[in-house]
Every structure is written in C-alpha cells, then in structure tokens.
Design an enzyme around this catalytic site. Structure first.
Site, short mmCIF file in Angstrom:
data_model
loop_
_atom_site.label_atom_id
_atom_site.label_comp_id
_atom_site.label_asym_id
_atom_site.label_seq_id
_atom_site.Cartn_x
_atom_site.Cartn_y
_atom_site.Cartn_z
N CYS A 141 -10.58 48.63 -23.05
CA CYS A 141 -10.60 47.40 -22.25
C CYS A 141 -11.83 47.36 -21.32
O CYS A 141 -12.93 47.21 -21.80
CB CYS A 141 -9.28 47.22 -21.50
SG CYS A 141 -9.05 45.52 -20.94
N HIS A 194 -5.35 47.60 -25.97
CA HIS A 194 -4.74 48.73 -25.24
C HIS A 194 -3.89 49.60 -26.18
O HIS A 194 -2.66 49.50 -26.17
CB HIS A 194 -3.89 48.21 -24.08
CG HIS A 194 -4.70 47.74 -22.92
ND1 HIS A 194 -5.15 48.59 -21.93
CD2 HIS A 194 -5.20 46.52 -22.62
CE1 HIS A 194 -5.87 47.90 -21.04
NE2 HIS A 194 -5.92 46.64 -21.45
N GLU A 218 -3.09 52.55 -25.80
CA GLU A 218 -2.22 53.47 -25.02
C GLU A 218 -0.83 52.87 -24.82
O GLU A 218 0.11 53.60 -24.49
CB GLU A 218 -2.87 53.84 -23.67
CG GLU A 218 -2.76 52.81 -22.56
CD GLU A 218 -3.77 51.68 -22.68
OE1 GLU A 218 -4.46 51.57 -23.71
OE2 GLU A 218 -3.88 50.90 -21.70
#
Ligand code: MN
Length: 236
Positions: free
Chosen positions: A108, A213, A215
C-alpha cells in the site's frame, strides 16, 4: 532451518503518542517462516543502519499519505494527513538498503513510497485525479479480507512468477496510487481501470510492491500467502 529477520517500518500517531505495527503484518511474516521486528522511528541514520544490518529483508508497511514535496508537487485539497517523521525514517532506511540486494516488499503506502524514492510520482487522490472510463472502487466499503477487484498480472513479472496466472483478486483500501512509474521499476499488475497495482525491480533479487493488503488475506487466500512465502524464501 534459518528464519530470516524482517524489519518493518512503523506507524506513527503524534497525537496519541504511539508508534506501532499492525499485528496482521507480524502474523503474515511469521506464518511465512520469518521473524518480524519493528524498526525504530526516532533514531539518527547511523543507528538505523545498525538496526537494518540485523535484518535479512524489509517490509515497507501501509500508512498515511506521502508528502507530495517528495515528488515535487504541491499538496492538493484531497491529499490526506502526511507524517514527516515517517517519510524521513523511510527515506533514511531506503538510502541504507537500496545498494544491498536484501529483499524488499512494499504494501500500500509501501509500494507508493518505494516508487517515489526511485523517482516516480503518485496520484494524490484517485477520484480527483485519475481519469478512467470505468470507476472501480479502490476504497472498498467491505471488510479487510473481502476481495473487491482483479489485478491483471504482467507476464514474466515477479508477481506472475509468484502466482503464474492471468489475474488475481485482491482487496483495495487506497485513495492514492502510482502515477508515473520510477525508471528502474516495471509494472507487475494493473486493475481493470488501468491503475497500477504492483511494481517490481527487475535488477534485484526480490523487490516488489503491491497496492493491496495481502496481510489481511494470507489466511484465506493462497495468492497472498504465496507472496509472503516467496518474499521470505528470497531472504536466505
Ligand atoms: Mn485497488
């Protein structure tokens, strides 16, 4: 088996007097076989260099907007909060590690600032500045782990090597994005509206930035787990 140490860039909230890293980044690095540590925000460059020397790879995490002065622009009305301390820390870290071949992953804000440090530019605000016939939602309303748009992978790019398929589906939480790609970087993937969603450095062992993202997806999405695994594997 050796577990590589991954240095993560920290979040900073001046008003709340907090420096932190989101737990999902830590969990993703750990799940992929690495040991995550948070790098210091408030140090001189020499001390940061000592901390960086401990690490086998680096993750530039998500966060606030980047000062437009870093890419020679004035701040438009739609630009969000910028945090000069964070910009400075990441600029120092980048200058310490760019001449090494230690793996780098940007997520990001991370992909944006890596592009800026290498001479690229950003859209300060996608709705205000990015002209496209299709309006995709890059600031999705759904939760973190919901997939919301596709990314078409460039053949022979690092991302395509990690996930050898035509496209992947990702989440999307960004109002800024890469405008001009830095001269040393190449596009690895774009969304259907032709916005750049991933770049890589073809001259490095592993230097990849993604706008989404992973994660928040690695537990349920194989493409995202592969991304972290290949990053950690490159940190040998
Ligand atoms: Mn997006």
């Amino acid at each position: 088996m050796k577990k590589p140490i991954i240095g993560l860039t920290p979040q900073y909230d001046y008003e709340k007097n907090r420096v932190w890293v989101g737990p999902n980044y830590l969990e993703a690095i750990y799940a992929a076989g690495g040991i995550p540590i948070m790098l210091p925000l408030h140090t001189d460059k020499e001390s940061l260099k000592i901390a960086a020397n401990v690490c086998d790879g680096f993750l530039f995490t998500g966060g606030p907007d980047i000062s437009p002065f870093l890419y020679q622009e004035e701040t438009i009305a739609q630009c969000g909060v910028v945090v000069p301390e964070r910009d400075k820390m990441e600029e120092d870290l980048f200058s310490i590690i760019i001449d090494t071949d230690k793996p780098v992953l940007g997520i990001c804000r991370g992909v944006q600032i890596l592009n800026v440090f290498l001479g690229g530019t950003l859209y300060q605000d996608i709705p205000a500045q990015f002209v496209s016939s299709v309006q995709l939602g890059h600031s999705q309303a759904s939760g973190n782990s919901v997939l919301s748009h596709s990314v078409i992978l460039e053949e022979d790019s690092l991302l395509h090597k990690i996930n050898p398929k035509d496209y992947i589906q990702v989440n999307s939480f960004h109002h800024q994005a890469i405008k001009d790609v830095a001269p040393s970087l190449k596009v690895a993937g774009k969304s259907m509206d032709s916005l750049i969603e991933a770049v890589y450095h073809p001259g490095k062992k592993f230097f990849l930035g993604v706008q989404w993202h992973p994660e928040h997806l690695f537990k349920i999405n194989r493409d995202s787990m592969n991304l972290f695994k290949e990053f950690i594997n490159a940190c040998d």
